[in-house]
Design a protein around this motif. Structure first.
Motif, PDB file in Angstrom:
ATOM      1  N   ALA A 151      27.835  36.305  43.283  1.00 53.27           N
ATOM      2  CA  ALA A 151      28.996  35.415  43.249  1.00 53.27           C
ATOM      3  C   ALA A 151      30.037  35.923  42.250  1.00 53.27           C
ATOM      4  N   ILE A 152      29.593  36.350  41.072  1.00 50.92           N
ATOM      5  CA  ILE A 152      30.535  36.808  40.051  1.00 50.92           C
ATOM      6  C   ILE A 152      31.239  38.089  40.483  1.00 50.92           C
ATOM      7  N   TYR A 153      30.510  39.036  41.071  1.00 52.53           N
ATOM      8  CA  TYR A 153      31.157  40.272  41.522  1.00 52.53           C
ATOM      9  C   TYR A 153      32.111  40.022  42.684  1.00 52.53           C
ATOM     10  N   ALA A 154      31.798  39.047  43.527  1.00 58.40           N
ATOM     11  CA  ALA A 154      32.728  38.695  44.607  1.00 58.40           C
ATOM     12  C   ALA A 154      34.040  38.185  44.014  1.00 58.40           C
ATOM     13  N   VAL A 155      33.942  37.392  42.945  1.00 54.11           N
ATOM     14  CA  VAL A 155      35.132  36.877  42.283  1.00 54.11           C
ATOM     15  C   VAL A 155      35.902  38.007  41.601  1.00 54.11           C
ATOM     16  N   ILE A 156      35.177  38.938  40.984  1.00 52.09           N
ATOM     17  CA  ILE A 156      35.843  40.076  40.339  1.00 52.09           C
ATOM     18  C   ILE A 156      36.693  40.841  41.346  1.00 52.09           C
ATOM     19  N   ARG A 157      36.152  41.054  42.542  1.00 48.54           N
ATOM     20  CA  ARG A 157      36.877  41.830  43.550  1.00 48.54           C
ATOM     21  C   ARG A 157      38.048  41.054  44.148  1.00 48.54           C
ATOM     22  N   ALA A 212      39.709  38.380  42.632  1.00 47.96           N
ATOM     23  CA  ALA A 212      40.693  37.969  41.631  1.00 47.96           C
ATOM     24  C   ALA A 212      40.543  38.851  40.396  1.00 47.96           C
ATOM     25  N   PRO A 213      40.961  40.101  40.487  1.00 49.03           N
ATOM     26  CA  PRO A 213      40.700  41.057  39.406  1.00 49.03           C
ATOM     27  C   PRO A 213      41.326  40.692  38.067  1.00 49.03           C
ATOM     28  N   ARG A 214      42.375  39.865  38.070  1.00 48.76           N
ATOM     29  CA  ARG A 214      43.014  39.497  36.811  1.00 48.76           C
ATOM     30  C   ARG A 214      42.418  38.220  36.204  1.00 48.76           C
ATOM     31  N   SER A 215      42.045  37.296  37.043  1.00 47.87           N
ATOM     32  CA  SER A 215      41.587  35.988  36.545  1.00 47.87           C
ATOM     33  C   SER A 215      40.119  35.735  36.851  1.00 47.87           C
ATOM     34  N   TRP A 216      39.373  36.804  37.165  1.00 49.38           N
ATOM     35  CA  TRP A 216      37.982  36.601  37.577  1.00 49.38           C
ATOM     36  C   TRP A 216      37.155  35.940  36.492  1.00 49.38           C
ATOM     37  N   TRP A 217      37.464  36.206  35.224  1.00 53.36           N
ATOM     38  CA  TRP A 217      36.678  35.632  34.133  1.00 53.36           C
ATOM     39  C   TRP A 217      36.746  34.105  34.134  1.00 53.36           C
ATOM     40  N   LEU A 218      37.901  33.562  34.529  1.00 52.14           N
ATOM     41  CA  LEU A 218      38.065  32.114  34.589  1.00 52.14           C
ATOM     42  C   LEU A 218      37.247  31.522  35.733  1.00 52.14           C
ATOM     43  N   TRP A 219      37.349  32.134  36.900  1.00 57.92           N
ATOM     44  CA  TRP A 219      36.568  31.661  38.046  1.00 57.92           C
ATOM     45  C   TRP A 219      35.075  31.881  37.804  1.00 57.92           C
ATOM     46  N   GLY A 220      34.753  32.981  37.150  1.00 60.69           N
ATOM     47  CA  GLY A 220      33.348  33.246  36.838  1.00 60.69           C
ATOM     48  C   GLY A 220      32.759  32.194  35.915  1.00 60.69           C
ATOM     49  N   THR A 221      33.560  31.716  34.971  1.00 60.16           N
ATOM     50  CA  THR A 221      33.104  30.641  34.082  1.00 60.16           C
ATOM     51  C   THR A 221      32.794  29.390  34.879  1.00 60.16           C
ATOM     52  N   GLY A 222      33.665  29.070  35.823  1.00 59.29           N
ATOM     53  CA  GLY A 222      33.413  27.904  36.674  1.00 59.29           C
ATOM     54  C   GLY A 222      32.143  28.044  37.487  1.00 59.29           C
ATOM     55  N   ILE A 231      35.237  47.907  37.188  1.00 60.95           N
ATOM     56  CA  ILE A 231      34.463  46.752  36.755  1.00 60.95           C
ATOM     57  C   ILE A 231      33.881  45.992  37.941  1.00 60.95           C
ATOM     58  N   GLY A 232      34.510  46.135  39.118  1.00 57.89           N
ATOM     59  CA  GLY A 232      33.999  45.486  40.322  1.00 57.89           C
ATOM     60  C   GLY A 232      32.900  46.265  41.002  1.00 57.89           C
ATOM     61  N   ASP A 233      32.579  47.427  40.502  1.00 60.81           N
ATOM     62  CA  ASP A 233      31.493  48.250  41.035  1.00 60.81           C
ATOM     63  C   ASP A 233      30.161  47.649  40.557  1.00 60.81           C
ATOM     64  N   PRO A 234      29.224  47.343  41.467  1.00 63.07           N
ATOM     65  CA  PRO A 234      27.943  46.770  41.044  1.00 63.07           C
ATOM     66  C   PRO A 234      27.210  47.627  40.018  1.00 63.07           C
ATOM     67  N   ALA A 235      27.501  48.913  39.985  1.00 60.35           N
ATOM     68  CA  ALA A 235      26.850  49.793  39.009  1.00 60.35           C
ATOM     69  C   ALA A 235      27.255  49.467  37.576  1.00 60.35           C
ATOM     70  N   SER A 236      28.293  48.640  37.408  1.00 58.95           N
ATOM     71  CA  SER A 236      28.714  48.253  36.054  1.00 58.95           C
ATOM     72  C   SER A 236      27.834  47.156  35.469  1.00 58.95           C
ATOM     73  N   LEU A 237      26.863  46.665  36.231  1.00 54.27           N
ATOM     74  CA  LEU A 237      26.057  45.528  35.782  1.00 54.27           C
ATOM     75  C   LEU A 237      25.384  45.753  34.421  1.00 54.27           C
ATOM     76  N   PRO A 238      24.714  46.894  34.183  1.00 54.99           N
ATOM     77  CA  PRO A 238      24.110  47.077  32.846  1.00 54.99           C
ATOM     78  C   PRO A 238      25.136  47.056  31.719  1.00 54.99           C
ATOM     79  N   LEU A 239      26.332  47.595  31.976  1.00 55.50           N
ATOM     80  CA  LEU A 239      27.367  47.592  30.954  1.00 55.50           C
ATOM     81  C   LEU A 239      27.821  46.169  30.644  1.00 55.50           C
ATOM     82  N   LEU A 240      28.082  45.372  31.691  1.00 56.27           N
ATOM     83  CA  LEU A 240      28.513  43.989  31.466  1.00 56.27           C
ATOM     84  C   LEU A 240      27.417  43.192  30.776  1.00 56.27           C
ATOM     85  N   SER A 241      26.175  43.442  31.147  1.00 58.11           N
ATOM     86  CA  SER A 241      25.050  42.755  30.511  1.00 58.11           C
ATOM     87  C   SER A 241      24.952  43.129  29.032  1.00 58.11           C
TER      88      SER A 241
END
Length: 433
Positions: free
Chosen positions: A165-171, A173-183, A327-337
């Protein structure tokens, strides 16, 4: 089965509260000749010698576990990045399908398993050997590890859904994904609060209706007085895992239920049970589930905001080495974690403060609901099995997510001074099993 400005406000408010504690104590002290400090000391002095040393050692060791646990998580994510683990999983799955949600789900699934395996030695030490060392765990290794596998199975269902769900939002809404991700995180938290009492908790313990009798009648009366549904009151067999006492009012809407563990029934008096249940009912009446979801979501949102600003720059510099394109690449998951883990480590005092303030409010509610200050003080002393009883003020602020035993006993004695006619100092008996 958890605000730059908000963080500063929470810390500042808590610091002000602690600064006022001495004045509050003196203001509440002598009532009808009742000495709050002497009454408090009578309880605190029941914990002496080896028992106090063990309590302090266990809890103070936990301070270091916060640091080492964060370092372990950073090392694990660093290794996964170094060896391009997520990028390799992405490439294998993309060779079979171009559907990004499937690719993301597969990466999240593999990441969850890899993290579990790589952190397992640390988990075994902290969750099994250390707990056995301090006589807090009743399980053997096979039973304990079986529950870890159950937790992993739950994670393999829930974690990939959240990450997809979070990566779908990143792709999208690349600018505001953090806000939608919080929701999204807040919605998952609310959903979890609804389903956990019915579908998750029974995977670890057996829940049965509390037997009829005077104690159940008292709990029902307390619940009715505070408009808490009490058609079902459950007892669960926590003694198979631990000797700790606990209770809760859990769930939301149709899943609200009152539960207490068998240790609470077997190791405490009826008055102590009532004191604990009054506290737990306070969480429900004061809407602490909703308040916690709101404020923790704000803290989480700040973390996502910082990641949204910092991660693209890190990826631009090191992405080729790790096999990450964006950042929308799933391979970024360890970095975001990794980044989120560091952020939550730094936010530990703010998170502890949020929880501790709720607990302090529930303490006051419970004293008013049960009207058992001495029983509440005895329970606070029992919790010294795994909580340091008398920390310094800064120590309590930084490391305690519940009020310390000394704070709770003093609060109970202050309440007694104000609300009990002709209060007397009680010389408590030694704690018993």
């Amino acid at each position: 089965m958890i605000r730059k400005t908000t963080k500063l406000a929470a810390i500042g408010g808590a610091a002000a509260l602690f600064a006022l504690l001495p004045a509050i104590a003196h203001a509440a002290a002598p009532a009808h000749g009742f000495d709050v400090e002497a009454a408090t000391r009578a309880y605190l002095d029941t914990l002496q010698g080896p028992a106090r040393a063990q309590s302090d050692a266990y809890f103070e060791g936990g301070y270091w576990l916060i640091l080492w646990g964060a370092l372990v998580a950073v090392i694990v994510d660093g290794l996964l990045l170094r060896f391009r683990f997520a990028a390799k999983i992405r490439d294998v799955v993309m060779a079979k399908t171009q559907r990004l949600w499937i690719v993301t789900w597969a990466v999240a699934l593999a990441y969850t398993i890899a993290s579990f395996v790589l952190t397992l030695p640390w988990s075994i030490y902290t969750g099994f050997f250390r707990e056995r060392q301090y006589d807090l765990l009743n399980q053997g290794f096979v039973a304990w590890f079986g529950e870890q596998l159950t937790s992993l199975a739950i994670s393999l269902v829930v974690v990939p859904l959240i990450i997809v769900a979070i990566y779908a939002v990143i792709r999208r809404a690349p600018r505001s994904w953090w806000l939608w991700g919080t929701g999204l995180v807040a919605l998952f938290a609310i959903f979890g609060a609804v389903v956990a009492p019915v579908y998750v908790s029974p995977l670890f313990n057996t829940y049965s209706e509390m037997q009829a009798g005077p104690l159940r009648d008292r709990i029902v009366a307390m619940a009715a007085a505070n408009d808490i549904p009490s058609e079902h009151i459950y007892v669960f067999d926590a003694s198979k895992q631990t000797k700790r006492i606990s209770a809760n009012v859990s769930g939301l809407g149709p899943t609200i239920r009152i539960s207490l563990n068998d240790n609470l029934l077997n190791r405490t008096t009826p008055a102590e049970v009532a004191a604990v249940m009054g506290h737990e009912m306070g969480h429900y009446v004061l809407n602490h589930v909703w308040i916690s979801v709101f404020f923790i979501s704000l803290i989480f949102g700040l973390g996502l905001f910082l990641i949204a600003r910092i991660a693209p720059r890190v990826i631009a510099r090191h992405g080729d080495r790790w096999g990450i394109s964006s950042i929308g690449d799933p391979a970024s998951l360890p970095l975001l974690s990794l980044m989120l883990g560091v952020y939550f480590f730094l936010a530990t005092p703010a998170l502890n403060t949020l929880i501790r303030v709720d607990e302090e409010q529930a303490d006051v509610f419970g004293l008013n609901a049960a009207r058992e200050p001495d029983a509440f003080a005895r329970v606070a002393m029992r919790l010294s099995e795994y909580r340091k009883i008398e920390p310094g003020r800064l120590e309590e602020f930084l490391f305690f997510d519940h009020p310390s035993g000394a704070t709770r006993v003093r609060g109970a004695m202050e309440w007694k001074a104000k609300n009990v006619p002709n209060p007397q100092i009680v010389i408590p008996p030694p704690l018993t099993e």
